[in-house]
Design an enzyme around this catalytic site. Structure first.
Site, PDB file in Angstrom:
ATOM      1  N   SER A  68       0.803  -1.234   0.000  1.00  0.00           N
ATOM      2  CA  SER A  68       0.000   0.000   0.000  1.00  0.00           C
ATOM      3  C   SER A  68       0.829   1.273   0.000  1.00  0.00           C
ATOM      4  O   SER A  68       0.279   2.367  -0.211  1.00  0.00           O
ATOM      5  CB  SER A  68      -0.940   0.015   1.202  1.00  0.00           C
ATOM      6  OG  SER A  68      -1.972  -0.923   1.035  1.00  0.00           O
ATOM      7  N   LYS A  71       0.361   3.444  -3.010  1.00  0.00           N
ATOM      8  CA  LYS A  71      -0.874   4.194  -3.281  1.00  0.00           C
ATOM      9  C   LYS A  71      -0.666   5.692  -3.498  1.00  0.00           C
ATOM     10  O   LYS A  71      -1.195   6.252  -4.469  1.00  0.00           O
ATOM     11  CB  LYS A  71      -1.887   3.944  -2.163  1.00  0.00           C
ATOM     12  CG  LYS A  71      -2.397   2.505  -2.107  1.00  0.00           C
ATOM     13  CD  LYS A  71      -3.266   2.266  -0.873  1.00  0.00           C
ATOM     14  CE  LYS A  71      -3.768   0.848  -0.806  1.00  0.00           C
ATOM     15  NZ  LYS A  71      -4.519   0.574   0.436  1.00  0.00           N
ATOM     16  N   TYR A 193      -3.323  -3.538 -10.189  1.00  0.00           N
ATOM     17  CA  TYR A 193      -3.142  -3.149  -8.784  1.00  0.00           C
ATOM     18  C   TYR A 193      -2.314  -4.193  -8.031  1.00  0.00           C
ATOM     19  O   TYR A 193      -1.405  -3.844  -7.265  1.00  0.00           O
ATOM     20  CB  TYR A 193      -4.507  -2.967  -8.132  1.00  0.00           C
ATOM     21  CG  TYR A 193      -4.456  -2.705  -6.646  1.00  0.00           C
ATOM     22  CD1 TYR A 193      -3.986  -1.495  -6.149  1.00  0.00           C
ATOM     23  CD2 TYR A 193      -4.872  -3.678  -5.734  1.00  0.00           C
ATOM     24  CE1 TYR A 193      -3.937  -1.247  -4.782  1.00  0.00           C
ATOM     25  CE2 TYR A 193      -4.829  -3.442  -4.370  1.00  0.00           C
ATOM     26  CZ  TYR A 193      -4.361  -2.233  -3.899  1.00  0.00           C
ATOM     27  OH  TYR A 193      -4.311  -2.001  -2.553  1.00  0.00           O
ATOM     28  N   TYR A 245      -4.603   5.141   7.614  1.00  0.00           N
ATOM     29  CA  TYR A 245      -5.901   4.488   7.788  1.00  0.00           C
ATOM     30  C   TYR A 245      -6.642   5.019   9.012  1.00  0.00           C
ATOM     31  O   TYR A 245      -6.706   6.224   9.235  1.00  0.00           O
ATOM     32  CB  TYR A 245      -5.740   2.968   7.858  1.00  0.00           C
ATOM     33  CG  TYR A 245      -5.019   2.376   6.685  1.00  0.00           C
ATOM     34  CD1 TYR A 245      -5.438   2.639   5.377  1.00  0.00           C
ATOM     35  CD2 TYR A 245      -3.906   1.556   6.851  1.00  0.00           C
ATOM     36  CE1 TYR A 245      -4.776   2.100   4.284  1.00  0.00           C
ATOM     37  CE2 TYR A 245      -3.246   0.996   5.764  1.00  0.00           C
ATOM     38  CZ  TYR A 245      -3.684   1.279   4.483  1.00  0.00           C
ATOM     39  OH  TYR A 245      -3.028   0.745   3.412  1.00  0.00           O
ATOM     40  N   VAL A 263       1.407  -3.272   4.201  1.00  0.00           N
ATOM     41  CA  VAL A 263       1.477  -4.526   4.958  1.00  0.00           C
ATOM     42  C   VAL A 263       2.753  -5.310   4.661  1.00  0.00           C
ATOM     43  O   VAL A 263       3.025  -6.322   5.313  1.00  0.00           O
ATOM     44  CB  VAL A 263       0.239  -5.404   4.711  1.00  0.00           C
ATOM     45  CG1 VAL A 263      -1.012  -4.708   5.226  1.00  0.00           C
ATOM     46  CG2 VAL A 263       0.092  -5.776   3.239  1.00  0.00           C
TER      47      VAL A 263
END
Length: 405
Positions: A68, A71, A193, A245, A263
Site C-alpha cells: 500500500s 498508493k 493493482y 488508515y 502490509v
C-alpha cells in the site's frame, strides 16, 4: 586517504534502530500467504534530504514488496496526468476512519472515500493510461521507478499469492464498477493493482520516493522532475489526513508527518521542503502498520521536533538592513520571500513611504520569491504612486532577476 568517520546522522538512525529493536510485538501479514514467509526481525531506516543526501542504517537495502505504500505515488501519477478535478470525479479526498480493506463508498456518488484505502487505490489504478494490464502497469512501474531513481522488479511469488487470494479486492472493484467510478475492466484494474503492490523496494528507495514529494516533485538524487508541484502538494495533503488508515489522527498528533504504510512492513514519511524517510520492519499492529516503523518515526519526531505543525520560533526577518542617505532609504532584503515575508516587508516599510524621499527595495540578497508574491512587488511602484515632483516613492531593484519578468 580520507578518514572513514561514522556520520552523526547515521549514528542517530542507528540509535533509533536500537531503541525499536527490542519490540517484538505484532505479526507479519498472513492474509497474503507469501508475506507470511518474510523474516520478521528485519529492521531498516533511511533518510534522504531534498539536497539528495542519503543516510541509512540497518536493513535499509533489503528488498520487500511495496504494497500500500505504492498508493500515494500512483495517485500522484494520476493527478499529474489528469488533474485533480478529473481524478476526484472517481475518488474522494476524505478520511474514512476505517480499515484499509473496508467498503467505504460515498452513498450519493459511489466514490471511494480516498485513494489510500484499497477501494480508492484500485479506482486510482484504473485511471492510469492504458487498456490492458500490461499497458497500465507499464505506466505505473515507469512512474514509480522515476520516483525511486532506479529499475524496480515485481516479486512474482507475492503477485501470484495476491492474485489467488484477492477476492475481496475484486469485490471492491465490482462495487466501484457498479457505482460508475471504476475507469477500467475489473480484472484489468485489479491485476494491475496486484502487480503494483508486488513491486520490490527497499527502505532507501522509499526515502528517495518520499524526498521526491518533499521537493515538490523533483527526485533529489537523480535530478529528474517526476511530477508537477501541484500533484506533489495534493498527494502530500491526502497522505496527511488518510495515509495511516484509522490511525491517521493519532499519527498526526504523535508524529506529525504525512505518511503511508504498507502490509509489507514499509512506511514512507515526508517532511515537505526538507526530507523523506523510509522504514522497514515486517511485524504489523492490528491496523496493518509496522510496529517498529511507527516506533522509529515517533521517536525521531519527538526527539528532533519533526512535527510539521511545531512552532519553530520567530522567522528570520526578510529585511536585512535599512540605510538612509540623500533622501533615499534602502531596504536590503534577504532569503526566501513568500507571502508571510512579503507581508512583513510591506507592513513594516509602509511608514517609510512618503513624499519626502524614495524607498528602495533591494533584492540583491534574495534567493527565491513566491510566484504570486512577485506580482505584489512588480505592481508596488504603481500602486504607491509618484511623489509630487513626479519621481517614484518606491523603487524595486532586482539585479539578479529573482522577481522574473
Amino acid at each position: 586517504m580520507p578518514v572513514d568517520l561514522h556520520h552523526p546522522v547515521r549514528a542517530t538512525l542507528d540509535a533509533v534502530l536500537d531503541a525499536a529493536r527490542p519490540d517484538t510485538s505484532g505479526e507479519v501479514a498472513s492474509y497474503i500467504p507469501e508475506l507470511a514467509n518474510v523474516e520478521p526481525e528485519r529492521l531498516g531506516i533511511a533518510l534522504v534530504s531534498t539536497r539528495g543526501d542519503v543516510h541509512d542504517a540497518g536493513d535499509s537495502d533489503v528488498a520487500f514488496t511495496i504494497q500500500s505504500v505504492s498508493k500515494p505515488f500512483v495517485f500522484a501519477l494520476a493527478l499529474d496526468a489528469l488533474g485533480v478535478d478529473e481524478v476526484t470525479k472517481h475518488v474522494g479526498l476524505e478520511p474514512s476512519g476505517e480499515p484499509f480493506n473496508a467498503i467505504s463508498l460515498e452513498p450519493a456518488s459511489g466514490r471511494p472515500l480516498n485513494p489510500m484505502i484499497n477501494a480508492g487505490a484500485i479506482v486510482t489504478t484504473s485511471l492510469i493510461a492504458g487498456d490492458t494490464v500490461e499497458d497500465k502497469f507499464g505506466v505505473i512501474r515507469s512512474g514509480l521507478e522515476r520516483f525511486a531513481g532506479r529499475d524496480l522488479v515485481v516479486d512474482e511469488d507475492v503477485f501470484s499469492s495476491e492474485a489467488r487470494t484477492g477476492d475481496r479486492n475484486r469485490a471492491l472493484a465490482y462495487l466501484t464498477k457498479s457505482a460508475g467510478t471504476l475507469a477500467a475492466d475489473v480484472e484489468v484494474a485489479t491485476t494491475a493493482y496486484f502487480r503494483q503492490c508486488s513491486l520490490s523496494v527497499t527502505a532507501r528507495d522509499l526515502a528517495i520516493m518520499a524526498a521526491t514529494l518533499a521537493t515538490g516533485g523533483v527526485n533529489p538524487v537523480s535530478g529528474e522532475r517526476v511530477i508537477s508541484e501541484d500533484a506533489a502538494r495534493w498527494t502530500t495533503a491526502v497522505m496527511t489526513s488518510c495515509g495511516m488508515y484509522d490511525e491517521s489522527g493519532h499519527w498526526m498528533v504523535h508524529v506529525g508527518l504525512p505518511a503511508k504504510s504498507g502490509v509489507g512492513g514499509g512506511i514512507v514519511a515526508v517532511q515537505p521542503g526538507q526530507f523523506g524517510i523510509g522504514t522497514f520492519s515486517p511485524r504489523l499492529d492490528e491496523r496493518g502498520n509496522s510496529v517498529r516503523g511507527v516506533a522509529m518515526l515517533e521517536r525521531l519526531s519527538a526527539q528532533y521536533g519533526l512535527h510539521m505543525l511545531a512552532h519553530r520560533g520567530d522567522a528570520l526577518s526578510a529585511i536585512g538592513s535599512l540605510t538612509t542617505s540623500d533622501g533615499e532609504t534602502v531596504a536590503m532584503l534577504r532569503g526566501e520571500i513568500y507571502f508571510a515575508a512579503a507581508e512583513e516587508v510591506l507592513t513594516r516599510l509602509a511608514p517609510l513611504v512618503s513624499d519626502d524621499g524614495c524607498l528602495v527595495l533591494d533584492f540583491s540578497g534574495v534567493t527565491r520569491v513566491g510566484s504570486a508574491v512577485r506580482q505584489l512587488f512588480h505592481a508596488l511602484p504603481a500602486v504607491v504612486g509618484a511623489r509630487s515632483d513626479g519621481s517614484p516613492r518606491v523603487v524595486v531593484r532586482d539585479p539578479d532577476g529573482v522577481l522574473g519578468g
